[in-house]
Design a protein around this motif. Sequence first.
Motif, PDB file in Angstrom:
ATOM      1  N   ALA A   1       0.842  -1.194   0.000  1.00 30.53           N
ATOM      2  CA  ALA A   1       0.000   0.000   0.000  1.00 30.53           C
ATOM      3  C   ALA A   1       0.881   1.250   0.000  1.00 30.53           C
ATOM      4  CB  ALA A   1      -0.893  -0.003   1.231  1.00 30.53           C
ATOM      5  N   LYS A   2       0.415   2.271  -0.712  1.00 26.14           N
ATOM      6  CA  LYS A   2       1.180   3.514  -0.769  1.00 26.14           C
ATOM      7  C   LYS A   2       0.278   4.629  -1.289  1.00 26.14           C
ATOM      8  CE  LYS A   2       5.438   5.404  -2.701  1.00 26.14           C
ATOM      9  NZ  LYS A   2       6.798   5.072  -3.109  1.00 26.14           N
ATOM     10  N   VAL A   3       0.523   5.843  -0.830  1.00 29.31           N
ATOM     11  CA  VAL A   3      -0.163   7.003  -1.406  1.00 29.31           C
ATOM     12  C   VAL A   3       0.867   7.868  -2.114  1.00 29.31           C
ATOM     13  CG1 VAL A   3      -1.560   9.060  -0.980  1.00 29.31           C
ATOM     14  CG2 VAL A   3      -1.910   7.026   0.427  1.00 29.31           C
TER      15      VAL A   3
ATOM     16  N   TYR B   1      -7.618   6.222   2.380  1.00 28.65           N
ATOM     17  CA  TYR B   1      -6.211   5.849   2.602  1.00 28.65           C
ATOM     18  C   TYR B   1      -6.148   4.636   3.540  1.00 28.65           C
ATOM     19  CZ  TYR B   1      -5.081  10.551   0.782  1.00 28.65           C
ATOM     20  OH  TYR B   1      -4.974  11.681   0.015  1.00 28.65           O
ATOM     21  N   ALA B   2      -7.010   4.648   4.550  1.00 32.40           N
ATOM     22  CA  ALA B   2      -7.013   3.528   5.511  1.00 32.40           C
ATOM     23  C   ALA B   2      -7.404   2.233   4.795  1.00 32.40           C
ATOM     24  CB  ALA B   2      -7.970   3.836   6.661  1.00 32.40           C
ATOM     25  N   ARG B   3      -8.370   2.342   3.869  1.00 40.44           N
ATOM     26  CA  ARG B   3      -8.777   1.144   3.112  1.00 40.44           C
ATOM     27  C   ARG B   3      -7.625   0.665   2.234  1.00 40.44           C
ATOM     28  NH1 ARG B   3     -11.564   0.342  -1.838  1.00 40.44           N
ATOM     29  NH2 ARG B   3     -12.424   2.433  -1.985  1.00 40.44           N
ATOM     30  N   ALA B   4      -6.924   1.644   1.628  1.00 39.65           N
ATOM     31  CA  ALA B   4      -5.769   1.286   0.790  1.00 39.65           C
ATOM     32  C   ALA B   4      -4.745   0.529   1.619  1.00 39.65           C
ATOM     33  CB  ALA B   4      -5.156   2.545   0.182  1.00 39.65           C
ATOM     34  N   LYS B   5      -4.525   1.009   2.821  1.00 38.00           N
ATOM     35  CA  LYS B   5      -3.549   0.352   3.715  1.00 38.00           C
ATOM     36  C   LYS B   5      -4.002  -1.091   4.024  1.00 38.00           C
ATOM     37  CE  LYS B   5      -0.686  -0.040   7.371  1.00 38.00           C
ATOM     38  NZ  LYS B   5       0.729  -0.115   7.325  1.00 38.00           N
ATOM     39  N   ALA B   6      -5.297  -1.224   4.349  1.00 37.09           N
ATOM     40  CA  ALA B   6      -5.815  -2.546   4.723  1.00 37.09           C
ATOM     41  C   ALA B   6      -5.797  -3.518   3.551  1.00 37.09           C
ATOM     42  CB  ALA B   6      -7.234  -2.398   5.281  1.00 37.09           C
TER      43      ALA B   6
ATOM     44  N   ARG C   1       1.160   9.249   8.035  1.00 37.78           N
ATOM     45  CA  ARG C   1       2.120   8.858   9.094  1.00 37.78           C
ATOM     46  C   ARG C   1       1.384   8.118  10.209  1.00 37.78           C
ATOM     47  NH1 ARG C   1       4.306  14.263   8.160  1.00 37.78           N
ATOM     48  NH2 ARG C   1       6.126  13.974   6.845  1.00 37.78           N
ATOM     49  N   ARG C   2       0.202   8.655  10.579  1.00 44.83           N
ATOM     50  CA  ARG C   2      -0.572   8.003  11.649  1.00 44.83           C
ATOM     51  C   ARG C   2      -0.964   6.579  11.260  1.00 44.83           C
ATOM     52  NH1 ARG C   2      -3.102  12.934  12.233  1.00 44.83           N
ATOM     53  NH2 ARG C   2      -4.899  12.240  11.033  1.00 44.83           N
ATOM     54  N   LEU C   3      -1.256   6.400   9.965  1.00 41.68           N
ATOM     55  CA  LEU C   3      -1.668   5.069   9.485  1.00 41.68           C
ATOM     56  C   LEU C   3      -0.468   4.166   9.188  1.00 41.68           C
ATOM     57  CD1 LEU C   3      -4.380   6.243   6.902  1.00 41.68           C
ATOM     58  CD2 LEU C   3      -4.851   4.928   8.975  1.00 41.68           C
ATOM     59  N   ALA C   4       0.732   4.711   9.353  1.00 40.83           N
ATOM     60  CA  ALA C   4       1.963   3.994   8.966  1.00 40.83           C
ATOM     61  C   ALA C   4       1.878   3.561   7.503  1.00 40.83           C
ATOM     62  CB  ALA C   4       2.207   2.799   9.881  1.00 40.83           C
ATOM     63  N   LEU C   5       1.349   4.473   6.696  1.00 43.61           N
ATOM     64  CA  LEU C   5       1.142   4.211   5.274  1.00 43.61           C
ATOM     65  C   LEU C   5       2.217   4.985   4.488  1.00 43.61           C
ATOM     66  CD1 LEU C   5      -0.653   3.227   2.901  1.00 43.61           C
ATOM     67  CD2 LEU C   5      -2.162   5.161   3.344  1.00 43.61           C
ATOM     68  N   PRO C   6       3.087   4.301   3.754  1.00 40.91           N
ATOM     69  CA  PRO C   6       4.140   5.016   3.014  1.00 40.91           C
ATOM     70  C   PRO C   6       3.545   5.983   1.993  1.00 40.91           C
ATOM     71  CG  PRO C   6       4.506   2.639   2.976  1.00 40.91           C
ATOM     72  CD  PRO C   6       3.132   2.845   3.552  1.00 40.91           C
ATOM     73  N   PHE C   7       4.225   7.094   1.792  1.00 41.75           N
ATOM     74  CA  PHE C   7       3.779   8.054   0.782  1.00 41.75           C
ATOM     75  C   PHE C   7       4.977   8.643   0.060  1.00 41.75           C
ATOM     76  CE2 PHE C   7       4.272  10.597   4.666  1.00 41.75           C
ATOM     77  CZ  PHE C   7       5.091  11.612   4.224  1.00 41.75           C
ATOM     78  N   GLU C   8       4.698   9.217  -1.110  1.00 43.28           N
ATOM     79  CA  GLU C   8       5.743   9.903  -1.867  1.00 43.28           C
ATOM     80  C   GLU C   8       5.088  11.061  -2.626  1.00 43.28           C
ATOM     81  OE1 GLU C   8       9.251   8.513  -4.924  1.00 43.28           O
ATOM     82  OE2 GLU C   8       8.412   7.006  -3.582  1.00 43.28           O
ATOM     83  N   ILE C   9       5.879  12.093  -2.855  1.00 40.31           N
ATOM     84  CA  ILE C   9       5.351  13.286  -3.543  1.00 40.31           C
ATOM     85  C   ILE C   9       5.976  13.382  -4.937  1.00 40.31           C
ATOM     86  CG2 ILE C   9       5.223  15.814  -3.488  1.00 40.31           C
ATOM     87  CD1 ILE C   9       5.454  15.613  -0.405  1.00 40.31           C
TER      88      ILE C   9
END
Length: 269
Positions: A5-7, A71-76, A103-111
Amino acid sequence: MSGAAKVWFVGAGPGAPDLLTLRAAKVIGEADIVIWARSLIDEQTVREHARPGAEVVPSDERTLEEVVALYARAKAQGLVVARLQSGDPTIYGALHEQLEACRRLALPFEIVPGVSSVSAAGAALGQELTIPEVSQSLIFTRRPTRTSMPDNEELQAFAAHGTTMALFLSVRRPRELQQDLLDGGYAPDTPCAVVYKASWPDEVVIRCALQDLAAEVRGAKITTQALVLVGPALGDGPDAGRSHVYDPGYGHRYRRLGRPDRYRKASRG
Ligand SMILES: C[S@@+](CC[C@H](N)C(=O)[O-])C[C@H]1O[C@@H](n2cnc3c(N)ncnc32)[C@H](O)[C@@H]1O
């Protein structure tokens, strides 16, 4: 259902489909969920690049909490999200709170950086915004609206510098804007430009003196999606200087002056 998972926060540029970067197009094409703001990003740009079967979600009808729920669904579910932001995501992109949520979801992201509307406005004007001896600083700011401004960021104080200023999100109250800029110290005849929907087919460019700004904006019925630029660099007079970098008497790494030995020593320092 079980990928990483990533945003991706993707700069979608100012509007023209061909001002999307190659990286942005690739990221959109690989995403499971594409989120975009209908008012600022052309739907065709999104549909053209999103892969068949991707979930395409307009962000403007959702609150931050609802977007974060995606985003939470993406993580799950191990999904990749491309969250499109107009222009460059790091400039007035409501990005900070989304990064915090990731960050709270511990979900990696990139810009993915994008072409800002400031760049598109400069291009539409056919002008450099930083001219040697005229203006070497560019202030990005806005008027307070429902979003207040920090105490030390009053428009009048910025205007006192007299340099080029790019005003985002500030065209709705042009009379107050004009007054703030005059109160700060720009002369009434300071050159100004308003660029509405830079790079879109219905782009509008207005040039005027600061003293006529409000009347011009009202006359054109522009209330949103426009940048106001002000400052001496926007003039068309001959007083502008030239860059030292391209001066025959200015040597640098890629164009040595008459004494290459001296240049080499200096460049090692
Ligand atoms: C929420 S901010 C986003 C800015 C964006 N991140 C950028 O880098 O251009 C929206 C404001 O940016 C400006 N803007 C965005 N796209 C524009 C465009 N194509 N033409 C003119 N102004 C634009 C307007 O001032 C608008 O109110």
